[in-house]
Design a protein around this motif. Structure first.
Motif, mmCIF file in Angstrom:
data_model
loop_
_atom_site.group_PDB
_atom_site.id
_atom_site.type_symbol
_atom_site.label_atom_id
_atom_site.label_comp_id
_atom_site.label_asym_id
_atom_site.label_seq_id
_atom_site.Cartn_x
_atom_site.Cartn_y
_atom_site.Cartn_z
ATOM 1 N N VAL A 1 0.824 -1.202 0.000
ATOM 2 C CA VAL A 1 0.000 0.000 0.000
ATOM 3 C C VAL A 1 0.864 1.259 0.000
ATOM 4 N N ARG A 2 2.107 1.158 0.457
ATOM 5 C CA ARG A 2 2.998 2.325 0.482
ATOM 6 C C ARG A 2 3.787 2.489 -0.816
ATOM 7 N N PHE A 3 3.678 1.508 -1.712
ATOM 8 C CA PHE A 3 4.468 1.554 -2.930
ATOM 9 C C PHE A 3 3.568 1.602 -4.170
ATOM 10 N N GLN A 4 2.462 2.332 -4.048
ATOM 11 C CA GLN A 4 1.573 2.607 -5.170
ATOM 12 C C GLN A 4 1.938 3.975 -5.758
ATOM 13 N N ASN A 5 1.697 4.138 -7.072
ATOM 14 C CA ASN A 5 1.935 5.431 -7.728
ATOM 15 C C ASN A 5 3.364 5.921 -7.505
ATOM 16 N N ILE A 6 4.315 5.055 -7.793
ATOM 17 C CA ILE A 6 5.722 5.362 -7.528
ATOM 18 C C ILE A 6 6.401 5.855 -8.803
ATOM 19 N N ASN A 7 7.058 7.011 -8.731
ATOM 20 C CA ASN A 7 7.817 7.499 -9.884
ATOM 21 C C ASN A 7 9.319 7.442 -9.673
ATOM 22 N N SER A 8 9.764 7.114 -8.451
ATOM 23 C CA SER A 8 11.198 6.939 -8.201
ATOM 24 C C SER A 8 11.381 6.155 -6.906
ATOM 25 N N LEU A 9 12.564 5.570 -6.764
ATOM 26 C CA LEU A 9 12.903 4.810 -5.564
ATOM 27 C C LEU A 9 14.345 5.092 -5.189
ATOM 28 N N VAL A 10 14.565 5.345 -3.902
ATOM 29 C CA VAL A 10 15.924 5.476 -3.365
ATOM 30 C C VAL A 10 16.179 4.284 -2.459
ATOM 31 N N VAL A 11 17.283 3.578 -2.724
ATOM 32 C CA VAL A 11 17.708 2.448 -1.901
ATOM 33 C C VAL A 11 18.957 2.875 -1.137
ATOM 34 N N PHE A 12 18.863 2.896 0.181
ATOM 35 C CA PHE A 12 19.978 3.292 1.041
ATOM 36 C C PHE A 12 20.457 2.071 1.810
ATOM 37 N N VAL A 13 21.633 1.566 1.447
ATOM 38 C CA VAL A 13 22.247 0.470 2.195
ATOM 39 C C VAL A 13 22.978 1.090 3.379
ATOM 40 N N VAL A 14 22.443 0.863 4.564
ATOM 41 C CA VAL A 14 22.987 1.495 5.773
ATOM 42 C C VAL A 14 24.236 0.771 6.252
ATOM 43 N N ASN A 15 24.195 -0.551 6.250
ATOM 44 C CA ASN A 15 25.361 -1.324 6.680
ATOM 45 C C ASN A 15 25.304 -2.719 6.074
ATOM 46 N N GLY A 16 26.401 -3.450 6.270
ATOM 47 C CA GLY A 16 26.489 -4.797 5.748
ATOM 48 C C GLY A 16 26.472 -5.828 6.859
ATOM 49 N N ASP A 17 26.346 -7.071 6.463
ATOM 50 C CA ASP A 17 26.250 -8.183 7.404
ATOM 51 C C ASP A 17 27.632 -8.810 7.593
ATOM 52 N N GLY A 18 28.372 -8.320 8.570
ATOM 53 C CA GLY A 18 29.708 -8.843 8.826
ATOM 54 C C GLY A 18 30.635 -7.771 9.343
ATOM 55 N N ASP A 19 31.937 -8.082 9.286
ATOM 56 C CA ASP A 19 32.956 -7.170 9.831
ATOM 57 C C ASP A 19 33.767 -6.486 8.747
ATOM 58 N N GLY A 20 33.364 -6.629 7.498
ATOM 59 C CA GLY A 20 34.109 -6.002 6.416
ATOM 60 C C GLY A 20 33.897 -4.506 6.362
ATOM 61 N N GLU A 21 34.506 -3.915 5.348
ATOM 62 C CA GLU A 21 34.418 -2.466 5.192
ATOM 63 C C GLU A 21 33.606 -2.054 3.974
ATOM 64 N N LYS A 22 33.241 -3.029 3.154
ATOM 65 C CA LYS A 22 32.507 -2.716 1.934
ATOM 66 C C LYS A 22 31.293 -3.625 1.794
ATOM 67 N N VAL A 23 30.324 -3.152 1.004
ATOM 68 C CA VAL A 23 29.128 -3.922 0.680
ATOM 69 C C VAL A 23 29.112 -4.160 -0.826
ATOM 70 N N ARG A 24 28.658 -5.341 -1.210
ATOM 71 C CA ARG A 24 28.596 -5.698 -2.643
ATOM 72 C C ARG A 24 27.159 -6.005 -3.051
ATOM 73 N N ILE A 25 26.779 -5.488 -4.234
ATOM 74 C CA ILE A 25 25.501 -5.831 -4.855
ATOM 75 C C ILE A 25 25.776 -6.193 -6.315
#
Length: 325
Positions: free
Chosen positions: A274-298
């Protein structure tokens, strides 16, 4: 024997049915009106041979005497009224119990059901790679992302850019190809990433699929992590800054765990629809990763939902909140 029409008991049940079922025939009736009851039986009888009841399509009965809010939301002035909806949007309506008119609506229902079956069988409008199955009744709408206006912040320039996230090719980490350009993205100075993606058309988003395939060398401190905490924001005219994204209330907060990732390294994230109706843009913010590393991969992102004219959720908002809201 095909199951009978579903009796709608509440606005919430009606909203849920529209979200879960691609094609719905709504039969607005009154128990005191014999003609409206007869109209219900007509379509029930004439769809006995039509496969897909309960999966591709559903017939629903709405008692206007008890559910006046739904009646008013759809502008029903009399019974019987039979309405055909696809993706929550009205595509045809028959007033009265005229058998010829109801037969025309039945034929339109059959064409819509066959089209939906074909769409489900093909999976999407393209043959692009996906790391997870599609939710029932929805398609891959990733091709609606405007790549030229998309922006990815804090990306390591030695890895791929924003375009590789939406590539239709199978990730090299799964295909076994080596030595080519890095077809994934990694964060640069820390574990955070900010992706802004505007769309070519108004979308209704149901699921976000994220594929992350970091190497498994646990002894290497440089091994990137999978995303863990993610914040989503909708309908922003441009990308956010990191401080702004930290402070703003998200449209949806996501917390991923190891069990969310399948064998192909993909997490299918159900969105609060219900919150993702009539969407014209999306921002994805990766806040942190799962582990002790320093970088995140997608490696890949896939958007699952519906494109084109958005469902008129204003009607639903008038008659009751969806479950979970």
């Amino acid at each position: 024997m095909v199951s009978p029409a579903v009796e709608i008991k509440s606005p919430a049940q009606w909203s849920t049915l529209l979200e879960a079922t691609k094609i719905v025939v709504a039969q607005f009736y009154s128990p005191s009106n014999a003609a409206s009851v007869s109209a219900i039986h007509f379509l029930e009888d004439h769809t006995q041979d039509l496969e897909g009841r309960g999966t591709v399509y559903q017939i629903a009965k709405i008692n206007i005497d008890e559910l006046k809010a739904i009646k008013e939301a759809y502008g029903i002035t009399g019974v019987p009224t039979t309405m055909l909806l696809q993706n929550g949007k009205e595509i045809d309506k028959a007033t009265g119990e005229n058998p010829r008119r109801l037969a025309q609506l039945d034929e339109k229902l059959r064409r819509a059901v066959e089209s939906a079956k074909t769409e489900q069988a093909s999976g999407s409008s393209s043959n692009s790679w996906r790391g997870a199955a599609l939710p029932r009744g929805y398609v891959d709408v990733t091709d609606q992302v405007e790549l030229n206006r998309s922006e990815l912040l804090n990306v390591d320039t030695e890895t791929g850019g924003v375009r590789v996230l939406f590539s239709s090719e199978k990730p090299s980490a799964l295909s076994g190809s080596k030595g080519g350009a890095k077809d994934w993205v990694e964060s640069d100075t820390d574990e955070q990433l900010l992706l802004f993606m505007p769309f070519q058309s108004i979308l209704k988003l149901h699921t976000l699929q994220i594929t992350s395939l970091p190497p498994t060398d646990d002894d290497d401190d440089e091994v990137p992590m999978r995303p863990k905490t993610i914040k989503l924001f909708v309908n922003k005219p441009h990308n956010l800054g990191f401080d702004e994204a930290e402070d703003l209330q998200a449209t949806q907060d996501i917390e991923l765990s190891e069990s969310d990732w399948n064998k192909d390294g993909t997490a299918s994230i159900p969105l609060r629809y219900v919150r993702f109706q009539n969407i014209n843009s999306l921002v994805v913010f990766v806040v942190n990763g799962d582990g002790d590393g320093e970088k995140v991969r997608i490696d890949r992102l896939r958007l699952i939902g519906e494109s084109g004219a958005a469902r008129d959720m204003g009607k639903l908002e008038k008659i009751g909140d969806l479950p979970g809201e």
